[in-house]
Structures are given as C-alpha cells and as structure tokens.
Design an enzyme around this catalytic site. Structure first.
Site, PDB file in Angstrom:
ATOM      1  N   THR A 108      50.318  35.420  44.425  1.00  7.57           N
ATOM      2  CA  THR A 108      50.898  35.846  43.151  1.00  7.57           C
ATOM      3  C   THR A 108      51.876  37.003  43.360  1.00  7.57           C
ATOM      4  OG1 THR A 108      50.324  37.042  41.117  1.00  7.57           O
ATOM      5  CG2 THR A 108      48.748  37.190  42.894  1.00  7.57           C
ATOM      6  N   ASP A 109      52.823  37.143  42.425  1.00  7.40           N
ATOM      7  CA  ASP A 109      53.747  38.286  42.510  1.00  7.40           C
ATOM      8  C   ASP A 109      53.034  39.616  42.283  1.00  7.40           C
ATOM      9  OD1 ASP A 109      53.294  38.081  39.768  1.00  7.40           O
ATOM     10  OD2 ASP A 109      55.412  38.002  39.194  1.00  7.40           O
ATOM     11  N   GLU A 110      51.807  39.557  41.727  1.00  6.84           N
ATOM     12  CA  GLU A 110      51.084  40.819  41.457  1.00  6.84           C
ATOM     13  C   GLU A 110      50.741  41.582  42.728  1.00  6.84           C
ATOM     14  OE1 GLU A 110      48.093  40.964  38.493  1.00  6.84           O
ATOM     15  OE2 GLU A 110      49.078  39.485  37.249  1.00  6.84           O
TER      16      GLU A 110
ATOM     17  N   TYR B  62      41.914  42.587  40.899  1.00  7.60           N
ATOM     18  CA  TYR B  62      42.402  41.207  41.085  1.00  7.60           C
ATOM     19  C   TYR B  62      43.540  41.168  42.095  1.00  7.60           C
ATOM     20  CZ  TYR B  62      45.347  37.109  40.328  1.00  7.60           C
ATOM     21  OH  TYR B  62      46.136  36.008  40.531  1.00  7.60           O
TER      22      TYR B  62
ATOM     23  N   LYS C 196      43.800  39.498  45.842  1.00  3.54           N
ATOM     24  CA  LYS C 196      44.783  38.463  46.190  1.00  3.54           C
ATOM     25  C   LYS C 196      45.646  38.935  47.367  1.00  3.54           C
ATOM     26  CE  LYS C 196      45.635  34.990  44.506  1.00  3.54           C
ATOM     27  NZ  LYS C 196      45.106  33.606  44.736  1.00  3.54           N
TER      28      LYS C 196
HETATM   29  P1  NAD Z   1      42.076  29.540  36.785  1.00  3.02           P
HETATM   30  O1  NAD Z   1      41.195  30.718  36.579  1.00  3.02           O
HETATM   31  O2  NAD Z   1      42.530  28.746  35.599  1.00  3.02           O
HETATM   32  O3  NAD Z   1      41.380  28.504  37.793  1.00  3.02           O
HETATM   33  C1  NAD Z   1      40.681  28.904  38.923  1.00  3.02           C
HETATM   34  C2  NAD Z   1      39.798  27.746  39.381  1.00  3.02           C
HETATM   35  O4  NAD Z   1      39.105  28.145  40.577  1.00  3.02           O
HETATM   36  C3  NAD Z   1      38.731  27.341  38.362  1.00  3.02           C
HETATM   37  O5  NAD Z   1      38.707  25.944  38.202  1.00  3.02           O
HETATM   38  C4  NAD Z   1      37.430  27.855  38.973  1.00  3.02           C
HETATM   39  O6  NAD Z   1      36.291  27.096  38.611  1.00  3.02           O
HETATM   40  C5  NAD Z   1      37.739  27.758  40.460  1.00  3.02           C
HETATM   41  N1  NAD Z   1      36.919  28.667  41.281  1.00  3.02           N
HETATM   42  C6  NAD Z   1      36.698  29.983  41.053  1.00  3.02           C
HETATM   43  N2  NAD Z   1      35.870  30.485  42.010  1.00  3.02           N
HETATM   44  C7  NAD Z   1      35.610  29.465  42.863  1.00  3.02           C
HETATM   45  C8  NAD Z   1      34.833  29.361  44.057  1.00  3.02           C
HETATM   46  N3  NAD Z   1      34.173  30.415  44.554  1.00  3.02           N
HETATM   47  N4  NAD Z   1      34.778  28.161  44.696  1.00  3.02           N
HETATM   48  C9  NAD Z   1      35.446  27.078  44.194  1.00  3.02           C
HETATM   49  N5  NAD Z   1      36.171  27.128  43.051  1.00  3.02           N
HETATM   50  C10 NAD Z   1      36.261  28.300  42.403  1.00  3.02           C
HETATM   51  O7  NAD Z   1      43.326  30.085  37.613  1.00  3.02           O
HETATM   52  P2  NAD Z   1      44.854  29.627  37.616  1.00  3.02           P
HETATM   53  O8  NAD Z   1      45.594  30.424  36.628  1.00  3.02           O
HETATM   54  O9  NAD Z   1      44.914  28.153  37.587  1.00  3.02           O
HETATM   55  O10 NAD Z   1      45.281  30.157  39.066  1.00  3.02           O
HETATM   56  C11 NAD Z   1      45.140  29.344  40.224  1.00  3.02           C
HETATM   57  C12 NAD Z   1      45.625  30.120  41.429  1.00  3.02           C
HETATM   58  O11 NAD Z   1      46.999  30.485  41.264  1.00  3.02           O
HETATM   59  C13 NAD Z   1      44.871  31.421  41.689  1.00  3.02           C
HETATM   60  O12 NAD Z   1      44.716  31.568  43.081  1.00  3.02           O
HETATM   61  C14 NAD Z   1      45.792  32.489  41.124  1.00  3.02           C
HETATM   62  O13 NAD Z   1      45.619  33.716  41.786  1.00  3.02           O
HETATM   63  C15 NAD Z   1      47.156  31.888  41.431  1.00  3.02           C
HETATM   64  N6  NAD Z   1      48.251  32.299  40.553  1.00  3.02           N
HETATM   65  C16 NAD Z   1      48.115  32.215  39.194  1.00  3.02           C
HETATM   66  C17 NAD Z   1      49.186  32.571  38.375  1.00  3.02           C
HETATM   67  C18 NAD Z   1      49.090  32.470  36.873  1.00  3.02           C
HETATM   68  O14 NAD Z   1      49.997  32.923  36.181  1.00  3.02           O
HETATM   69  N7  NAD Z   1      48.050  31.877  36.317  1.00  3.02           N
HETATM   70  C19 NAD Z   1      50.369  33.032  38.948  1.00  3.02           C
HETATM   71  C20 NAD Z   1      50.465  33.112  40.347  1.00  3.02           C
HETATM   72  C21 NAD Z   1      49.402  32.724  41.129  1.00  3.02           C
HETATM   73  O1  TDX Z   2      45.288  40.221  24.999  1.00  6.67           O
HETATM   74  C1  TDX Z   2      46.212  40.518  25.769  1.00  6.67           C
HETATM   75  N1  TDX Z   2      47.170  41.403  25.347  1.00  6.67           N
HETATM   76  C2  TDX Z   2      48.217  41.801  26.139  1.00  6.67           C
HETATM   77  O2  TDX Z   2      49.054  42.606  25.717  1.00  6.67           O
HETATM   78  C3  TDX Z   2      46.312  39.981  27.098  1.00  6.67           C
HETATM   79  C4  TDX Z   2      45.286  39.017  27.624  1.00  6.67           C
HETATM   80  C5  TDX Z   2      47.369  40.397  27.888  1.00  6.67           C
HETATM   81  N2  TDX Z   2      48.282  41.290  27.434  1.00  6.67           N
HETATM   82  C6  TDX Z   2      49.391  41.690  28.329  1.00  6.67           C
HETATM   83  C7  TDX Z   2      48.984  42.170  29.698  1.00  6.67           C
HETATM   84  C8  TDX Z   2      50.146  41.739  30.562  1.00  6.67           C
HETATM   85  O3  TDX Z   2      51.181  42.719  30.510  1.00  6.67           O
HETATM   86  O4  TDX Z   2      50.174  40.515  28.562  1.00  6.67           O
HETATM   87  C9  TDX Z   2      50.651  40.463  29.913  1.00  6.67           C
HETATM   88  C10 TDX Z   2      50.130  39.195  30.573  1.00  6.67           C
HETATM   89  O5  TDX Z   2      48.730  39.326  30.698  1.00  6.67           O
HETATM   90  P1  TDX Z   2      47.832  38.179  31.389  1.00  6.67           P
HETATM   91  O6  TDX Z   2      48.073  36.896  30.682  1.00  6.67           O
HETATM   92  O7  TDX Z   2      46.447  38.709  31.484  1.00  6.67           O
HETATM   93  O8  TDX Z   2      48.534  38.047  32.809  1.00  6.67           O
HETATM   94  P2  TDX Z   2      48.785  39.100  34.001  1.00  6.67           P
HETATM   95  O9  TDX Z   2      47.881  40.251  33.906  1.00  6.67           O
HETATM   96  O10 TDX Z   2      50.264  39.371  34.041  1.00  6.67           O
HETATM   97  O11 TDX Z   2      48.351  38.183  35.259  1.00  6.67           O
HETATM   98  C11 TDX Z   2      48.761  36.779  35.295  1.00  6.67           C
HETATM   99  O12 TDX Z   2      49.878  36.580  36.109  1.00  6.67           O
HETATM  100  C12 TDX Z   2      49.712  36.636  37.498  1.00  6.67           C
HETATM  101  C13 TDX Z   2      47.622  35.870  35.756  1.00  6.67           C
HETATM  102  O13 TDX Z   2      46.470  36.104  34.960  1.00  6.67           O
HETATM  103  C14 TDX Z   2      47.310  36.037  37.207  1.00  6.67           C
HETATM  104  O14 TDX Z   2      46.321  35.116  37.629  1.00  6.67           O
HETATM  105  C15 TDX Z   2      48.578  35.796  37.988  1.00  6.67           C
HETATM  106  O15 TDX Z   2      48.347  36.071  39.352  1.00  6.67           O
END
Ligand code: NAD
Ligand code: TDX
Length: 333
Positions: free
Chosen positions: A125-127, A150, A154
């Site tokens: 992730t970019d985080e 988190y 990562k």
């Molecule tokens: P999500 O939380 O929706 O899904 C995560 C999945 O992993 C779930 O199905 C969960 O059951 C499974 N899981 C958790 N712990 C586990 C374990 N110990 N063994 C097997 N399975 C397990 O997450 P997402 O948003 O789909 O993100 C997927 C990946 O992409 C993550 O690695 C996250 O860091 C990365 N990512 C997410 C974003 C975003 O914006 N959502 C951006 C960049 C990278």
């Molecule tokens: O209720 C809220 N109110 C609010 O202001 C929530 C849930 C979030 N926020 C803000 C926090 C952040 O600035 O919105 C922005 C986005 O929040 P999230 O959806 O929690 O995302 P973020 O914290 O940016 O992280 C996400 O992007 C990178 C994903 O959850 C990560 O898994 C991914 O790696």
C-alpha cells in the site's frame, strides 16, 4: 497456471478472482482465506463448484496447511492480499495486525520458497510511505515512513518480501497501491460507510477538518495492475499503482450526499484519527511504462457507479452490518 490468491474473499481479492477467471481462461485459482470479520464468502458464493476455482478456509500463519495447499494444488504463483486492512482497527487493537500482516507474510514467503513458486506478488500500500505535505508524490524511491500500526505492519511485510527476493531469490514483485473504492468494499472504509449512512439518514462522521487527501483508484484498475505486475513485473522490483485522483475527504462526502440525494446537514465532524496521515499521492509512471498498464476508470463516473451498486445491493451490506453474513459461512465451512 495454478494461482494461489490469499485474502480472496475480501474486497480487492474477490474482485481480483473474478477478473482473473474472466480474463485468463486457462488459469485455476485457489483462494485461501481465514474469513475474518472482513472476509465474506458470499462475495464468491456463485463460484462454488466451478472447476477453475477452489476455496480453502485457512490462516496464512498455518505453515502446515500452506505446505499441503502448495503441494496438492501445485501452486505456480502467489498473489498475496490477505491482511488486516483497517487503520482504525489497528489503532484499537494492533496485535492481530502483526500476527497476520508480518508473521503470516513470512510464513507464506517460506512456503513459496520451499515450493519454488515462479512468482510471488506481494500486495502492499502507499501508506508505507507515510504522509506527504501539500505538494509532491510518492515514488518507489520514497523512503518508507509508516505512521499507524497497520501501515507499519504492511511496511514490515513489504520489506520481508523484498528481503526474500534479495537473500533467497524468491521471485517477488511488490505493488504499492493507493486507496481503492468499488463494489464489495467492507462498509467500515470511508466511501462505503458514507454511502450506507447517507442511504439510512445516519450522520456521516468526518474526522478532523475533513481536509485530509487520499488518491483514489477503482478496484478493477488496481486488479488489472496486479495482473500486469504478476505477468510483466521484474523480480525484486516495486511498482506504485495509482490513478492520479486526489480528493479531500470532505469533497468525497459531499459528492456521496449529492449522489444519494441527501442534505449536507448529515455531515458530522468528529474527533480526528490519532496520527492521521494528511495526504497521499502516487506517482505511477514506472508501472505505466514497464507494465503496459493504465487505469481506465474516471473518478466521478466510477464513484456514481459505486453509489448505484450500494443502492442496488443493500441486502449485501445490511447483512454485514447486522452480522448476519457470518452465519452463512458458519453453515458452509
Ligand atoms: P479486506 O479487509 O477487505 O480483505 C482482507 C481479506 O484477508 C479478508 O477476506 C480476510 O478474511 C482475509 N484474511 C485476514 N487475515 C487472514 C489470515 N490470517 N489468513 C488468511 N486470510 C486472512 O482488505 P482489502 O481492502 O481487500 O485489501 C487487500 C489487500 O490489499 C491488503 O493486503 C491491503 O493491505 C492491500 N491494499 C488495500 C488497499 C485499499 O484501499 N483497500 C490499498 C492498497 C493495498
Ligand atoms: O468514518 C470515517 N471518517 C473519515 O473521515 C472513516 C472510516 C475514514 N475517514 C477518513 C480517514 C482517511 O483520511 O477518510 C480517509 C480514508 O479512510 P479509510 O477508508 O479508513 O482509508 P485509509 O485510512 O486511507 O486506508 C485505506 O487505504 C490504504 C485502506 O483502508 C488501507 O487498507 C489501504 O492500505
């Protein structure tokens, strides 16, 4: 090709599994997922019994299970998405983030090493880069400076993957993507939470002044980038994925309200997230040049389509919010 997708029952994973089954007709997918609170077997329930897809409920921390899956399924490549993914939860309870994201990734890397997979795609992730000031972009050379438990977990897993490439010659590729949105996103993340609250006339909780900036990408564009990185990426390389769509949180919340047809009086400014990163913005020049990849979706249209999806799939997210969805896989698995 037999591909192990970890975390395939989550948001990005379920979109990825569908994309691959459609776009690569000779690939077979094994989805290994623990089904934590964030994993929802319903997302792919229609694929059960499908010859090119198998679901295994299990934990990436379980080395014995991994050895069995790699051996019996003859895994050629891994796409590693399983993780604890929500920043706010990592602030409330960090331990499970270390267990799954750090230890789980290391156990998986060991299995990939032992069974000599041809590719290990680590989805980061970019985080991991931390927070930007008002200008500038993250490149692959930006030093890692994570802020939350988190993002620190990562960053640790991202560096472990690169260390396995460097030391053990595991064919690792790392992608670092910006914030995703689209169908099947768990309604604790900003966009689906705001849509679900707006639909039900509940307050929309905006952290701090709402001026934090995220760089948004549609989940399908991310998944196409993952496929491109798997196929075209070079061993030991990192690729940033993003769609150059920076928006303030408040702007997004107002757009959601307009799209749902609800008043801005629903906006509720609440206490800020501790250690809240101010701004993320991705430079994806390298991925565009080396992976022949480019995002296809434009933010405003794709956000409108996402809002429509949540309006049309209300039972899906209501079952999640009520906890009803857990009963489904307690019966099934
Ligand atoms: P999500 O939380 O929706 O899904 C995560 C999945 O992993 C779930 O199905 C969960 O059951 C499974 N899981 C958790 N712990 C586990 C374990 N110990 N063994 C097997 N399975 C397990 O997450 P997402 O948003 O789909 O993100 C997927 C990946 O992409 C993550 O690695 C996250 O860091 C990365 N990512 C997410 C974003 C975003 O914006 N959502 C951006 C960049 C990278
Ligand atoms: O209720 C809220 N109110 C609010 O202001 C929530 C849930 C979030 N926020 C803000 C926090 C952040 O600035 O919105 C922005 C986005 O929040 P999230 O959806 O929690 O995302 P973020 O914290 O940016 O992280 C996400 O992007 C990178 C994903 O959850 C990560 O898994 C991914 O790696």
């Amino acid at each position: 090709m037999n591909v192990l997708v970890t975390g395939g029952s989550g948001f990005i994973g379920s979109n990825l599994v569908r994309l691959i089954l459609t776009e690569r007709p000779d690939w077979r997918i094994v989805n290994l997922d623990k089904l934590t609170y964030a994993g929802n077997a319903e997302n792919l329930a229609d694929l059960e019994g499908y010859a090119r897809y198998r679901f295994v409920r299990g934990d990436i921390c379980n080395g014995e299970l991994l050895a069995d899956v790699f051996q019996t399924e003859r895994i050629d490549a891994v796409m590693h998405l399983a993780a604890e993914s929500h920043v706010d939860r990592s602030i409330l309870a960090p331990s499970v983030f270390i267990e799954t994201n750090v230890r789980g990734t290391q156990v998986l890397l060991e299995a990939a090493r032992e069974f000599r997979v041809k590719r290990f795609l680590h989805v980061s992730t970019d985080e991991v880069y931390g927070s930007l000031g008002p200008t500038g972009l993250f490149t692959e050379k930006t030093p890692l400076d994570p802020s939350s438990p988190y993002s620190a977990s990562k960053a640790a897993s991202d560096l472990l993957a690169l260390a396995y490439a460097h030391t053990f010659e595991v064919p690792v590729v790392v992608t670092r993507c910006s914030n995703n949105y689209g169908p099947y996103q768990f309604p604790e993340k900003l966009i689906p939470l705001m849509i679900a609250n707006a639909i039900r006339d509940l307050p929309l909780p905006v952290y701090g002044d709402g001026m934090n900036v995220r760089d948004w990408i549609h989940v399908e564009d991310h998944c196409r980038g993952l496929l491109a990185a798997l196929e075209e990426g070079a061993d030991g390389e990192v690729y940033n994925l993003g769609a150059s769509s920076e928006r303030h949180n408040l702007e997004i919340v107002k757009q959601v309200l307009r799209l749902v047809g609800k008043p801005e009086t629903l906006i509720d400014f609440v206490k800020d997230r501790p250690g809240h990163d101010r701004r993320y913005a991705i430079d994806s020049t390298k991925a565009r040049a080396k992976l022949a990849w480019a995002p296809r979706h434009r933010f405003e249209e794709a956000l409108a389509a996402t809002v429509r999806w949540y309006v049309d799939h209300r039972p899906w997210w209501e079952r999640i919010i009520s906890g009803e969805y857990v009963k489904y896989y307690e019966r099934q698995y």
